[in-house]
Design an enzyme around this catalytic site. Structure first.
Site, PDB file in Angstrom:
ATOM      1  N   ASN A  66      64.401   1.388  84.730  1.00 54.05           N
ATOM      2  CA  ASN A  66      64.738   1.139  86.219  1.00 54.05           C
ATOM      3  C   ASN A  66      65.751  -0.166  86.341  1.00 54.05           C
ATOM      4  O   ASN A  66      66.776  -0.431  86.944  1.00 54.05           O
ATOM      5  CB  ASN A  66      63.410   0.738  87.021  1.00 54.05           C
ATOM      6  N   HIS A  72     100.995   6.041 120.656  1.00 61.15           N
ATOM      7  CA  HIS A  72     100.645   7.278 121.310  1.00 61.15           C
ATOM      8  C   HIS A  72     101.544   8.645 120.457  1.00 61.15           C
ATOM      9  O   HIS A  72     101.631   9.552 121.240  1.00 61.15           O
ATOM     10  CB  HIS A  72     100.608   7.433 122.664  1.00 61.15           C
ATOM     11  N   SER A 128     107.076  26.717  98.338  1.00 57.85           N
ATOM     12  CA  SER A 128     106.248  27.872  98.894  1.00 57.85           C
ATOM     13  C   SER A 128     106.356  29.143  97.974  1.00 57.85           C
ATOM     14  O   SER A 128     107.462  29.410  97.577  1.00 57.85           O
ATOM     15  CB  SER A 128     106.354  28.191 100.455  1.00 57.85           C
ATOM     16  N   LYS A 143     111.143  26.248 101.836  1.00 49.72           N
ATOM     17  CA  LYS A 143     110.250  25.534 102.252  1.00 49.72           C
ATOM     18  C   LYS A 143     110.168  24.183 100.951  1.00 49.72           C
ATOM     19  O   LYS A 143     110.305  24.416  99.906  1.00 49.72           O
ATOM     20  CB  LYS A 143     108.619  25.852 102.195  1.00 49.72           C
ATOM     21  N   GLU A 181      99.386  15.616 101.767  1.00 50.88           N
ATOM     22  CA  GLU A 181      98.423  16.398 102.453  1.00 50.88           C
ATOM     23  C   GLU A 181      97.115  16.150 101.697  1.00 50.88           C
ATOM     24  O   GLU A 181      96.177  15.921 102.289  1.00 50.88           O
ATOM     25  CB  GLU A 181      98.698  17.686 102.426  1.00 50.88           C
TER      26      GLU A 181
HETATM   27  N1  ARG Z   1      68.430   8.417  84.840  1.00 51.03           N
HETATM   28  C1  ARG Z   1      67.699   7.509  85.716  1.00 51.03           C
HETATM   29  C2  ARG Z   1      68.586   7.137  86.700  1.00 51.03           C
HETATM   30  O1  ARG Z   1      69.954   7.453  86.857  1.00 51.03           O
HETATM   31  C3  ARG Z   1      67.313   6.223  84.673  1.00 51.03           C
HETATM   32  C4  ARG Z   1      66.179   5.506  85.549  1.00 51.03           C
HETATM   33  C5  ARG Z   1      65.046   6.354  85.378  1.00 51.03           C
HETATM   34  N2  ARG Z   1      63.751   5.918  85.529  1.00 51.03           N
HETATM   35  C6  ARG Z   1      62.766   6.431  85.971  1.00 51.03           C
HETATM   36  N3  ARG Z   1      61.586   5.705  86.194  1.00 51.03           N
HETATM   37  N4  ARG Z   1      62.546   7.903  85.847  1.00 51.03           N
HETATM   38  O2  ARG Z   1      68.415   6.682  87.938  1.00 51.03           O
END
Ligand code: ARG
Length: 456
Positions: free
Chosen positions: A109, A155, A276, A282, A289
């Protein structure tokens, strides 16, 4: 090998495993993941968790993994769930069970948040470089025809004369703000989450400030719960990228109009136009675009991310894995759009004759009102009087500058012979001397200010 074998009686269902996996797209974070892991290993060493020899061996192993990725020789395994798992799995193959010590006091995390921030910081620099390239192309085009007169529109109706330099630089400054926004997004990304663990922090005394400076962050996060789920930096980056896309879309839209037969002010170089398959005559502005179209995609990325974030309780939730693809896509899109747009601008051919043909004397009606105002007539009244002059010209079926002096004087006795001199476009441009206006000296000043923003 899954990362949580201990508690589970069964393997993950094969389809669920594929569903969970993010390797497919987060493998592009390998460099950031390895760099952050090396810093973490050094942090563990300094905290006395790893011996010097252990840290050396882990760092050498990680460098080997990096070399394998760099060479395109990294061998992915079916069970590698994401880049973090893949790198750790390979490290452990190289250095043995010692590899398992790298994850001490760390969670994916705080790891993924750190990697992603590092990526955003680099992406901001890269985009900013690309923007400068386009800005230089705009400056070159502006300075080549700084005072070439053309109609300006509000405009989409002809309003007052401007010049090509003025118009072109009008698209330079939004890009300057985009670079500013990206610099701010970079700064907001530069807060280090590493050391937050899964959500509650870490029991190992790693020096977070030292980690931050080793990795180029300017601050450490204040709250571990917030740190692992804060994706404000990702939204900030996407907003900056999207705003940039919107600017490029507006520029494209206007060039598409200017390149049309109806305007004919510019001719797109063959290298940036397409033909085109059916209509031999064209020449289509596909690149422009597509640039206009890509803005929709960028807006989608931004709103998608915001929708992902809005319902999340604090700390990490797997929804957050959805954060990366919209940013990768935005960066990839703009990495291509910006140099293409620079190419379009630097090869654009102007048709000053077509621009001049559209500079009707009526575009100087305001100047005629200003003439009266400068001679003491209240502007509101002057506006009404010139309105009458315009109507008179229409009734006679002539252009505004074809009315005779007695005719002007029949509307207001303030008109004198010099009133007819108002209908000189270059003089009208030159009258707007205030900073930001169309006068040659004001434009020179603006050009200098623009150049100072993107020194070679
Ligand atoms: N692959 C996960 C992500 O991109 C990594 C973190 C995963 N953490 C967990 N507790 N499952 O967020």
């Amino acid at each position: 090998m899954s990362l949580w074998g201990g508690r589970f009686k069964k393997d993950t269902d094969a389809l669920a495993q594929r569903f969970n996996a993010s390797l497919n797209f987060d493998k592009r974070l390998y460099a950031e993941d390895i760099t952050a892991s090396i810093a973490w290993a050094r942090g563990l060493q300094a905290a006395g968790v790893l011996t010097g020899a252990e840290a050396e061996s882990i760092v050498a192993g990680l460098e080997q993994v990096r070399a394998e990725f760099d060479a395109g020789a990294f061998d992915f395994h079916e069970l590698d769930e994401d880049i973090h798992t893949a790198v750790e799995r390979r490290l452990t193959e190289i250095v043995g069970p010692l590899g398992g010590k790298l994850h001490t006091g760390r969670s994916r995390n705080d790891q993924v948040a750190t990697d992603f921030r590092l990526w955003v910081m680099r992406a901001c620099d890269c985009l900013s470089e690309h923007i400068s390239g386009l800005q230089r192309a705009l400056i070159a085009s502006a300075s080549g025809d700084l005072n070439t007169a053309m109609p300006g529109y509000t405009h989409l109706q002809p309003a007052q004369p401007i010049s090509w330099g003025h118009w072109t630089l009008g698209h330079f400054w939004p890009l300057a703000r985009d670079r500013q926004r990206l610099a701010q997004a970079r700064e907001r990304a530069a807060t280090l989450p590493l050391g937050s663990g899964a959500l509650a922090g870490s029991t190992f005394p790693v020096d977070r400030a030292a980690l931050a400076s080793a990795l180029g962050f300017s601050a450490v996060s204040q709250n571990s719960l917030d740190a692992v789920s804060d994706r404000d930096f990702a939204a900030d980056f996407l907003y900056s990228a999207t705003m940039l896309g919107v600017h490029l879309s507006r520029l494209s839209e206007q060039l598409i109009l200017f390149a049309s037969a109806e305007f004919g002010f510019v001719v797109l170089d063959d290298a940036y136009a397409t033909g085109s398959s059916l209509l031999p005559q064209k020449k289509n502005p596909d690149t422009l675009e597509l640039t206009r179209g890509k803005a929709g995609r960028l807006i989608g990325n931004l709103t998608g991310l915001l929708a992902t974030l809005k319902g999340l309780p604090s700390a990490y939730d797997k929804d957050l894995q959805e954060d990366k693809e919209p940013l990768f896509d935005a960066a990839d899109t703009l990495d291509l759009v910006l140099p293409v747009m620079a190419g379009v601008i630097s090869t654009l051919q102007l048709r000053p004759d077509k621009m001049a043909a559209r500079l009707q004397p009526a575009l100087l009606a305001t100047d005629l009102a200003d003439y009266l105002a400068k001679r003491g007539v209240p502007f509101r009244e002057a506006h009404g009087l010139v309105g009458k002059v315009v109507r008179r010209a229409e009734e006679h079926g002539v252009a505004l500058d074809e009315l005779s002096l007695p005719e002007l004087q029949s509307v207001s006795s303030v008109f004198e012979a010099d009133a007819l001199e108002i209908f000189d476009v270059q003089a009208a441009l030159a009258r707007r001397k205030l900073a930001g206006g169309t006068a040659p000296e004001a434009l020179q000043q603006q050009l200098r200010a623009a150049l100072a923003q993107v020194p070679e």
